[in-house]
Enzyme design. Structure first.
Site, mmCIF file in Angstrom:
data_model
loop_
_atom_site.group_PDB
_atom_site.id
_atom_site.type_symbol
_atom_site.label_atom_id
_atom_site.label_comp_id
_atom_site.label_asym_id
_atom_site.label_seq_id
_atom_site.Cartn_x
_atom_site.Cartn_y
_atom_site.Cartn_z
ATOM 1 N N SER A 29 36.240 2.449 71.392
ATOM 2 C CA SER A 29 37.436 3.099 70.878
ATOM 3 C C SER A 29 38.094 2.182 69.841
ATOM 4 O O SER A 29 37.442 1.777 68.886
ATOM 5 C CB SER A 29 38.389 3.446 72.030
ATOM 6 O OG SER A 29 39.470 4.224 71.577
ATOM 7 N N ASP A 48 32.786 13.283 72.075
ATOM 8 C CA ASP A 48 34.038 12.566 71.839
ATOM 9 C C ASP A 48 34.998 13.475 71.080
ATOM 10 O O ASP A 48 34.669 13.986 70.009
ATOM 11 C CB ASP A 48 33.748 11.305 71.019
ATOM 12 C CG ASP A 48 34.921 10.331 70.974
ATOM 13 O OD1 ASP A 48 36.080 10.782 70.990
ATOM 14 O OD2 ASP A 48 34.665 9.116 70.889
ATOM 15 N N HIS A 60 34.755 10.339 75.198
ATOM 16 C CA HIS A 60 35.265 9.155 74.507
ATOM 17 C C HIS A 60 34.963 7.895 75.317
ATOM 18 O O HIS A 60 35.632 7.605 76.306
ATOM 19 C CB HIS A 60 36.762 9.303 74.263
ATOM 20 C CG HIS A 60 37.341 8.212 73.422
ATOM 21 N ND1 HIS A 60 36.907 7.955 72.148
ATOM 22 C CD2 HIS A 60 38.304 7.285 73.679
ATOM 23 C CE1 HIS A 60 37.577 6.936 71.645
ATOM 24 N NE2 HIS A 60 38.426 6.505 72.564
#
Length: 565
Positions: free
Chosen positions: A207, A446, A483
């Site tokens: 991330s 994601d 994610h």
């Protein structure tokens, strides 16, 4: 989030990409030597005195952590030394707040000669345990392997989020300068602890941690030998604006204006994911609940025609015409009022029904993104007085936000698109030329950072390197994964081991084996693993543009039944 920018690229271009992903190595690239182990010199407590001369650094504590005090995947972490401290403490002339780069380092008594910089996620602000864990539900991590590991808050505390963006230097530290300041200090700590600096240095995270890693690959390539970037939101300010664009679209069809999830319910998202599987699951040769051939799927699936349109009330078995009109532009990619792209498109995938998708689409867009954009990314920042995050998201002018994340002034001398992103993400000549390596992975499902954006970066990297980027950089899509982890996916893998082997032994990672985290998994169970899968299903993660295709025989639960091609 609809289709790839080009669902059917020219055959010649595809061939060049395929050759780059599989193809041989450039003999002119240097081969880095392996790290050699060493042992901690003296006691952890005595180390404090040897660290007193570190520039711009205050060591707050050194202490011994006993073997087994930490564990990962059911395995005890050996005894190590914990060092905590702060760098560059100051009082802001802009907002009067005290700032510092807080950090911790964990130094194994038996050290493998390597340094790992753990780049953390979100808006940072927390010094989390410096273990160097990567991947979903890891069974091991850098500290457990014997690395010396650092973790930091990137220059501000959790209590200062998101208002730290009012301070220009705090913005710059968060964007890239904290990594630049911490790296030589950390190597100094290692020198003092072991009598030598690290033989090999690595940086990685997912991330925002993936973004930190991509930025380091461009800005600090001379400081690191290996880079491991997960879900790299290297265009993070654009992604945040795009998520606000999505919130505004969802708000137009939400049955409850206070709850965006009523615009696209869990049942409706599951319906769409099932229709995606119906069109795309078998494109890789196996009907197994995973869409490996992502590009072919985007060409095959149509939201308009493959999902029933409601003729009456919404009941989870259809989407209304208004819903389709609102949702389609989110998948095809946020745009300005003139139709200019704000960010990237997003692919349709099997993980659309996952709870993680709902969080990013309906909650983060109303709570997290407005604070990040309003305080940290735009110039000038918003006035904190009376700031209302949901109101900001639903009333913001997208064109104005795009201008604001690209703006600078006398106080905020770098725009967000300058301090948050790599200066030129495809200009990695320094990294390549010194024999360093980069591995990037990204979940296809994601919902906040698009795998399509990462694909676009990698295509550009291939172009900039005559189709031979795979000699030093590889990109792996993880079908079904959301994610960083989760989703109906094989999301448990150890890419750090593959990266070290590539950097230090020259063995390129032609595939990485990933596992599902079903019942009994020591790294933590993923509740989104479908009931019909084996708890320990495995799949090969393939370097782009290759796809894991079924060989035609063998168990659908085993990676051995698939090949990358």
């Amino acid at each position: 989030m609809r289709a790839f920018p080009s669902a059917g690229p020219v055959l010649a271009a595809l061939s060049a990409l395929a050759l780059g992903a599989c193809g041989g190595s450039d003999a002119s690239l240097p081969q880095l030597s392996p790290a050699t182990p060493a042992s901690l010199s003296g006691t952890c407590e005595s180390l404090a005195g040897r660290l007193a001369t570190l520039a711009n650094t205050s060591i707050t504590a050194t202490s011994t952590v006993a073997a087994g005090a930490l564990s990962v995947g059911g395995q005890a972490v050996p005894e190590h030394c914990l060092v905590t401290g702060r760098m560059h403490q100051r009082v802001s002339a802009v907002d009067g707040q005290t700032y510092a780069i807080g950090f911790e380092m964990r130094l194994p008594r038996a050290w493998n000669g390597r340094f790992f910089h753990q780049a953390n996620g979100g808006l940072d602000g927390n010094v989390v345990a410096a273990t160097g864990a990567t991947g979903g539900g890891p069974l091991t991590h850098a500290l457990h392997k014997g690395f010396a590991v650092i973790s930091s808050d990137a220059g501000h505390t959790a209590a200062q989020i998101p208002a730290f963006g009012l301070d220009p230097q705090a913005r710059l530290d968060y964007g890239y300068q904290a990594v630049g300041k911490l790296t030589p200090m950390a190597k100094g700590v290692i020198q003092a602890a072991y009598g030598k600096g690290p033989d090999r240095s690595y940086i990685g995270g997912c991330s925002n941690g993936g973004r930190h890693t991509m930025v380091a690959a461009a800005r600090y390539a001379d400081q690191y030998d290996g880079f491991l970037a997960g879900a790299p939101g290297y265009n993070l300010p654009k992604a945040a604006v795009a998520n606000i664009f999505g919130a505004q679209r969802y708000a137009g069809v939400a049955t409850n204006p206070a709850d965006l999830s009523t615009a696209f319910t869990a049942a409706e998202r599951t319906l769409v994911s099932q229709r995606v599987l119906a069109k795309c699951d078998a494109l890789d040769g196996a009907t197994d609940g995973l869409v490996q051939d992502v590009a072919a799927c985007q060409a095959a699936f149509s939201l308009a025609s493959d999902v029933p349109t409601c003729s009456g009330e919404r009941d989870g078995s259809c989407l209304s015409a208004a819903q389709k009109s609102a949702i389609a532009p989110i998948f095809s990619g946020a745009v300005t009022s003139t139709g200019a792209p704000v960010y990237a498109s997003f692919p349709f995938d099997a993980g659309l029904g996952s709870p993680g998708v709902a969080f990013w689409e309906f909650t983060a867009s109303m709570v997290l993104d407005p604070g990040a954009v309003g305080f940290v990314f735009q110039v000038p920042p918003v006035n904190p007085a009376g700031f209302n995050p949901p109101q900001f998201s639903l009333t913001a002018n997208i064109d104005a936000l795009v201008q604001a994340i690209n703006a600078s002034n006398g106080t905020y001398t770098e725009s967000a698109m300058s301090f948050m992103t790599p200066p030129n993400p495809t200009a990695l000549g320094t990294l390549k030329g010194r024999g360093a390596k980069l591995m990037v992975y990204h979940g296809v499902s994601d919902a906040i950072f698009s795998v399509n954006d990462t694909e676009t970066w990698y295509r550009g990297l291939q172009s900039a390197n005559s189709g031979n980027a795979a000699d030093f950089a590889r990109f792996y899509r993880v079908p079904g994964m959301g994610h960083c982890s989760g989703g109906p996916a094989t999301d448990q893998f150890d890419m750090l081991a593959s990266l070290v082997d590539w950097v230090e032994n020259g063995r390129a990672p032609d595939q990485v084996t990933a596992s599902a985290r079903g019942a009994g998994n020591a790294g933590g169970v993923n509740p989104e693993v479908p009931a019909g899968w084996a708890a320990d299903r495995t799949r090969p993660l393939c370097p782009y543009p290759q796809v894991a295709r079924y060989k035609g025989t063998g168990s659908l639960e085993s990676a051995a039944s698939f090949e990358c091609r």
